[in-house]
Design an enzyme around this catalytic site. Structure first.
Site, short mmCIF file in Angstrom:
data_model
loop_
_atom_site.label_atom_id
_atom_site.label_comp_id
_atom_site.label_asym_id
_atom_site.label_seq_id
_atom_site.Cartn_x
_atom_site.Cartn_y
_atom_site.Cartn_z
N ARG A 89 -7.62 -0.52 12.74
CA ARG A 89 -6.23 -0.22 12.39
C ARG A 89 -6.17 1.02 11.50
NH1 ARG A 89 -5.25 -1.22 7.09
NH2 ARG A 89 -6.31 -2.94 6.02
N GLU A 124 -14.11 -4.47 8.30
CA GLU A 124 -14.65 -3.48 7.37
C GLU A 124 -16.08 -3.07 7.71
OE1 GLU A 124 -13.99 -4.57 3.29
OE2 GLU A 124 -11.93 -5.24 3.68
N ASN A 136 -9.80 5.53 2.63
CA ASN A 136 -8.76 5.21 1.66
C ASN A 136 -8.21 6.46 0.98
OD1 ASN A 136 -7.41 2.76 0.99
ND2 ASN A 136 -9.38 1.78 0.70
N ASP A 159 -9.62 2.56 -4.38
CA ASP A 159 -8.69 2.41 -3.27
C ASP A 159 -7.84 3.67 -3.19
OD1 ASP A 159 -6.81 1.38 -1.36
OD2 ASP A 159 -7.24 -0.64 -2.03
N ASN A 168 -5.11 3.00 8.12
CA ASN A 168 -5.10 2.65 6.70
C ASN A 168 -4.40 3.76 5.92
OD1 ASN A 168 -5.86 0.52 4.88
ND2 ASN A 168 -7.38 1.89 3.98
N GLU A 188 0.83 -1.21 0.00
CA GLU A 188 0.00 0.00 0.00
C GLU A 188 0.87 1.26 0.00
OE1 GLU A 188 -2.53 1.76 -0.18
OE2 GLU A 188 -4.36 0.62 0.16
#
Length: 290
Positions: free
Chosen positions: A97, A118, A145, A193, A99, A17
């Site tokens: 968490r 999620e 995101n 994303d 992101n 990521e």
């Protein structure tokens, strides 16, 4: 010049990521969230480094005075150049968490969270000013995101992936009440994303479960689709000394038979022209949200 897709770093990251170009060190920074690793890659020399973190790490961004700011499981922390660690925001929530994250033109960090399952409303988006002041900018999101700004800094783009939308909002307005749809991903094409904005004001977005990148013009028109060999690209960012190569992080997690390149860092050479990044805590910032 014609864009060319290549492999920058062959890797088997579980959840690659957040590619980010660090101009000072002339290197690309990216993370493996579930592997708790921060990777760097220097295109000019091929040099790579890997740093382990004690928690899952959603994003890592350069600091103005060296080191990194990281979006971890339990909050946002900072690594000094000597490797010492300090919490900037410690807010542990069971099952949640960090992101994606991004540094705004004013040097602040916008960091998102999500639940591991999620669940809708389980995540949020916070802003950490260079002086450490923290403010929640958006509560009750599912999977926080992509975050990015227009070239003049007047617009903020944001993705909450399950909505299938890229939203846009005046950068000086409240995101919770002023965001509106900029582009919507049709069912079956994947989920938006991570994103980046290029020097022409176009928005590039990686489509999770969509095996492609898309570019939208400033008016929201889809004008370019880049097919990818991997099913789960996660984010993209321009890098290289001239900011013309588009780096793409990818994931292996959740795929029973992932493509051999899943988890690698890909690069679309000569994709366009990126915007210079701003490190966290740039000293010349003026806090518009104080």
């Amino acid at each position: 010049m014609t864009a060319e897709l290549a492999v920058a770093v062959r890797e088997q990251a579980a959840l690659g990521e957040g590619p980010t170009w660090g101009a000072a060190a002339r290197r690309l920074i990216w993370v493996d969230i579930l592997g708790s690793r921060v990777h760097t890659y220097t295109p000019e020399t091929g040099r790579r480094t890997v740093m382990a973190t004690e928690q899952h790490v959603g994003a890592a961004k350069p600091r103005a005075d060296g080191g990194l700011v990281v979006n971890l499981r339990d909050g946002v922390g900072s690594y000094a150049p000597d490797g010492s660690f300090t919490w900037l925001l410690r807010d542990p929530v069971p099952g949640r968490r960090g992101n994606d994250a991004a540094v705004a033109p004013d040097g602040s960090l916008w960091a998102g969270t999500m639940r591991y399952d999620e669940a809708p409303g389980g995540g949020n988006l916070v802003r950490i000013a260079p002086d450490g002041t923290t403010r929640e900018m958006l509560p009750s999101v599912a999977v926080s995101n992509g975050i990015g700004w227009s070239p003049d800094g007047s617009l903020l783009y944001y993705v909450d992936s399950p909505t299938r939308r890229i939203d846009v909002c005046p950068a000086d307005a409240e995101l919770a009440t002023h965001r509106r749809p900029f582009a919507t991903i049709e069912p079956g094409a994947g989920y938006p994303d991570g994103l980046t904005v290029d020097a022409d004001g176009c928005v590039w977005v990686a489509l999770w479960d969509g095996a492609q990148l898309r570019r939208y013009t400033p008016d929201g028109t889809l004008d370019r689709v880049v097919p990818l060999p991997v099913h789960r690209p996660t984010a993209c960012a321009f890098g290289g000394p001239d900011l013309r190569d588009l780096y793409i992080s990818t994931a292996r997690t959740g795929r029973p038979r992932p493509h051999p390149l899943s988890g690698s860092l890909l690069v679309l050479r000569n994709a366009g022209r990126g915007l210079p990044g701003v490190p966290f805590g740039s000293p010349e910032v003026v806090d518009r949200f104080g």
